[in-house]
Design a protein around this motif. Structure first.
Motif, PDB file in Angstrom:
ATOM      1  N   LEU A 171      -7.861 -38.729  73.621  1.00  0.00           N
ATOM      2  CA  LEU A 171      -6.577 -38.041  73.655  1.00  0.00           C
ATOM      3  C   LEU A 171      -5.462 -38.848  73.000  1.00  0.00           C
ATOM      4  N   GLU A 172      -5.571 -40.174  72.999  1.00  0.00           N
ATOM      5  CA  GLU A 172      -4.471 -40.991  72.473  1.00  0.00           C
ATOM      6  C   GLU A 172      -4.237 -40.746  70.987  1.00  0.00           C
ATOM      7  N   PRO A 173      -5.274 -40.885  70.123  1.00  0.00           N
ATOM      8  CA  PRO A 173      -5.033 -40.538  68.719  1.00  0.00           C
ATOM      9  C   PRO A 173      -5.213 -39.059  68.434  1.00  0.00           C
ATOM     10  N   GLY A 174      -5.744 -38.318  69.415  1.00  0.00           N
ATOM     11  CA  GLY A 174      -5.926 -36.885  69.217  1.00  0.00           C
ATOM     12  C   GLY A 174      -7.106 -36.544  68.341  1.00  0.00           C
ATOM     13  N   GLY A 175      -8.217 -37.265  68.466  1.00  0.00           N
ATOM     14  CA  GLY A 175      -9.380 -36.998  67.634  1.00  0.00           C
ATOM     15  C   GLY A 175     -10.667 -37.158  68.416  1.00  0.00           C
ATOM     16  N   ARG A 176     -11.783 -37.090  67.711  1.00  0.00           N
ATOM     17  CA  ARG A 176     -13.093 -37.224  68.330  1.00  0.00           C
ATOM     18  C   ARG A 176     -13.787 -38.454  67.790  1.00  0.00           C
ATOM     19  N   GLU A 177     -14.575 -39.105  68.659  1.00  0.00           N
ATOM     20  CA  GLU A 177     -15.268 -40.342  68.315  1.00  0.00           C
ATOM     21  C   GLU A 177     -16.703 -40.275  68.814  1.00  0.00           C
ATOM     22  N   ILE A 178     -17.564 -41.074  68.208  1.00  0.00           N
ATOM     23  CA  ILE A 178     -18.949 -41.192  68.662  1.00  0.00           C
ATOM     24  C   ILE A 178     -19.093 -42.489  69.464  1.00  0.00           C
ATOM     25  N   TRP A 179     -19.600 -42.371  70.673  1.00  0.00           N
ATOM     26  CA  TRP A 179     -19.856 -43.528  71.538  1.00  0.00           C
ATOM     27  C   TRP A 179     -21.352 -43.576  71.847  1.00  0.00           C
TER      28      TRP A 179
ATOM     29  N   LYS B 238       5.458 -24.851  48.343  1.00  0.00           N
ATOM     30  CA  LYS B 238       6.141 -25.961  48.992  1.00  0.00           C
ATOM     31  C   LYS B 238       6.055 -25.819  50.503  1.00  0.00           C
ATOM     32  N   THR B 239       5.759 -26.910  51.187  1.00  0.00           N
ATOM     33  CA  THR B 239       5.739 -26.937  52.642  1.00  0.00           C
ATOM     34  C   THR B 239       6.676 -28.035  53.130  1.00  0.00           C
ATOM     35  N   THR B 240       7.206 -27.869  54.347  1.00  0.00           N
ATOM     36  CA  THR B 240       8.161 -28.820  54.900  1.00  0.00           C
ATOM     37  C   THR B 240       7.690 -29.286  56.264  1.00  0.00           C
ATOM     38  N   ARG B 241       7.636 -30.588  56.443  1.00  0.00           N
ATOM     39  CA  ARG B 241       7.263 -31.161  57.735  1.00  0.00           C
ATOM     40  C   ARG B 241       8.437 -31.041  58.699  1.00  0.00           C
ATOM     41  N   LEU B 242       8.173 -30.516  59.899  1.00  0.00           N
ATOM     42  CA  LEU B 242       9.203 -30.364  60.910  1.00  0.00           C
ATOM     43  C   LEU B 242       9.187 -31.491  61.927  1.00  0.00           C
ATOM     44  N   MET B 243       7.997 -31.848  62.416  1.00  0.00           N
ATOM     45  CA  MET B 243       7.896 -32.894  63.438  1.00  0.00           C
ATOM     46  C   MET B 243       6.435 -33.267  63.629  1.00  0.00           C
ATOM     47  N   SER B 244       6.204 -34.417  64.231  1.00  0.00           N
ATOM     48  CA  SER B 244       4.850 -34.852  64.550  1.00  0.00           C
ATOM     49  C   SER B 244       4.280 -33.978  65.665  1.00  0.00           C
ATOM     50  N   GLY B 245       2.964 -33.817  65.666  1.00  0.00           N
ATOM     51  CA  GLY B 245       2.328 -33.049  66.727  1.00  0.00           C
ATOM     52  C   GLY B 245       1.012 -32.461  66.280  1.00  0.00           C
ATOM     53  N   THR B 246       0.167 -32.112  67.241  1.00  0.00           N
ATOM     54  CA  THR B 246      -1.131 -31.504  66.963  1.00  0.00           C
ATOM     55  C   THR B 246      -1.292 -30.156  67.665  1.00  0.00           C
ATOM     56  N   SER B 247      -0.292 -29.737  68.429  1.00  0.00           N
ATOM     57  CA  SER B 247      -0.380 -28.475  69.168  1.00  0.00           C
ATOM     58  C   SER B 247      -0.105 -27.286  68.268  1.00  0.00           C
ATOM     59  N   ASN B 248      -0.721 -26.149  68.602  1.00  0.00           N
ATOM     60  CA  ASN B 248      -0.277 -24.902  68.001  1.00  0.00           C
ATOM     61  C   ASN B 248       1.165 -24.643  68.409  1.00  0.00           C
ATOM     62  N   VAL B 249       1.900 -23.882  67.617  1.00  0.00           N
ATOM     63  CA  VAL B 249       3.329 -23.707  67.850  1.00  0.00           C
ATOM     64  C   VAL B 249       3.707 -22.241  67.644  1.00  0.00           C
ATOM     65  N   LEU B 250       4.613 -21.728  68.454  1.00  0.00           N
ATOM     66  CA  LEU B 250       5.122 -20.363  68.350  1.00  0.00           C
ATOM     67  C   LEU B 250       6.646 -20.397  68.299  1.00  0.00           C
ATOM     68  N   TYR B 251       7.224 -19.363  67.688  1.00  0.00           N
ATOM     69  CA  TYR B 251       8.677 -19.241  67.645  1.00  0.00           C
ATOM     70  C   TYR B 251       9.123 -18.194  68.655  1.00  0.00           C
TER      71      TYR B 251
ATOM     72  N   ARG C 171      -3.708 -31.243  60.497  1.00  0.00           N
ATOM     73  CA  ARG C 171      -4.498 -32.290  61.147  1.00  0.00           C
ATOM     74  C   ARG C 171      -4.964 -33.303  60.106  1.00  0.00           C
ATOM     75  N   SER C 172      -5.069 -34.550  60.544  1.00  0.00           N
ATOM     76  CA  SER C 172      -5.436 -35.631  59.635  1.00  0.00           C
ATOM     77  C   SER C 172      -6.206 -36.690  60.397  1.00  0.00           C
ATOM     78  N   ALA C 173      -7.016 -37.461  59.660  1.00  0.00           N
ATOM     79  CA  ALA C 173      -7.708 -38.599  60.265  1.00  0.00           C
ATOM     80  C   ALA C 173      -6.742 -39.734  60.577  1.00  0.00           C
ATOM     81  N   GLN C 174      -5.534 -39.678  60.030  1.00  0.00           N
ATOM     82  CA  GLN C 174      -4.493 -40.660  60.309  1.00  0.00           C
ATOM     83  C   GLN C 174      -3.462 -40.031  61.236  1.00  0.00           C
ATOM     84  N   SER C 175      -3.255 -40.625  62.414  1.00  0.00           N
ATOM     85  CA  SER C 175      -2.407 -40.022  63.440  1.00  0.00           C
ATOM     86  C   SER C 175      -0.979 -39.786  62.957  1.00  0.00           C
ATOM     87  N   GLU C 176      -0.458 -40.665  62.092  1.00  0.00           N
ATOM     88  CA  GLU C 176       0.920 -40.509  61.637  1.00  0.00           C
ATOM     89  C   GLU C 176       1.107 -39.289  60.724  1.00  0.00           C
TER      90      GLU C 176
END
Length: 223
Positions: free
Chosen positions: A203-211, A78-91, A60-65
């Motif tokens: 939900l669009e950037p996948g984060g929390r904001e203060i309003w 060493k770690t390898t990026r597989l794809m964009s996403g914020t969901s937990n993932v199972l194999y 997770r990051s403050a930057q959506s990309e």
């Protein structure tokens, strides 16, 4: 996540990356490190692949990309990026016993399967929708799904729950709603009682904001 050799990989809170610890005891050792230049703020939801050495996890990051699903190893930093996403993932293993199985994750409210080669640690095809409405009441929490080694899938369905602010008097009588329903995690009244600060999920950037909402007319603006 726990492999057959008795090694557990976990994400502490507050997170500093992922750690490993042996079932036999001893101090936890760091496995991954947050990349602050990419504004990473947590590594979470690790899960072992069948070889018991490699594991999937979410960055997770403050930057959506920079929010993505990665694969790491007990034998290397060493770690390898597989794809964009914020969901937990199972194999999910292939019924044929080959190294090509599926990654299961949530995307746009759907439970999705994407072909994955567990030997090469590479994506092997495009996502396939499996089931709709797998979001729970908290859109920032892990998705409610799991899969067995024999390929049996279990998941919880539903929609993200909106919440409505309202005034309630001391005897429990509703005095009326305030503003419109939203994805509120928490809120706090100002000392003068004229405004409320909202911890709002976007939900669009996948984060929390203060309003901030003006209670006199129920209109909120992003702070």
């Amino acid at each position: 996540t726990w492999n057959r050799d008795g090694v557990t990989v976990f994400s502490p809170y507050p997170t500093e990356g992922l750690f490993r610890v042996s079932a036999g005891g001893g101090p936890p050792a760091p496995l991954t490190k947050l990349d602050l230049s990419r504004r990473e703020n947590s590594h979470r939801w690790p899960t072992f692949l069948p070889d018991g050495r490699h594991f999937l996890f979410v960055v997770r990051s403050a930057q959506s990309e920079n929010r993505a699903i990665y694969v790491g190893s007990l034998d290397s930093d060493k770690t390898t990026r597989l794809m964009s996403g914020t969901s937990n993932v199972l194999y999910a293993s292939s019924p044929s016993g080959s190294s090509r199985g599926f990654l299961l994750f949530e995307h746009d409210g759907w439970l999705v399967a994407r072909p994955f080669d567990a030997r090469r640690l590479e994506l092997a095809g495009e996502p396939i929708p499996i089931a709709p409405k797998v979001k729970g009441s908290d859109p920032l929490a892990a998705g409610t799904f799991t899969v067995s080694e024999t390929g049996v899938l279990a998941y919880g369905s539903g929609t993200t729950a909106l919440r409505q602010l309202a005034w309630i008097d001391r005897v429990g009588k509703s005095l009326g709603a305030v503003g419109t329903p939203g994805l509120f995690i928490g809120f706090a009244l100002s000392p003068d009682g004229k405004r409320v600060a909202l911890d709002l999920v976007n939900l669009e950037p996948g984060g929390r904001e203060i309003w901030l909402m003006e209670l006199a007319h129920g209109v909120a603006s992003r702070l």
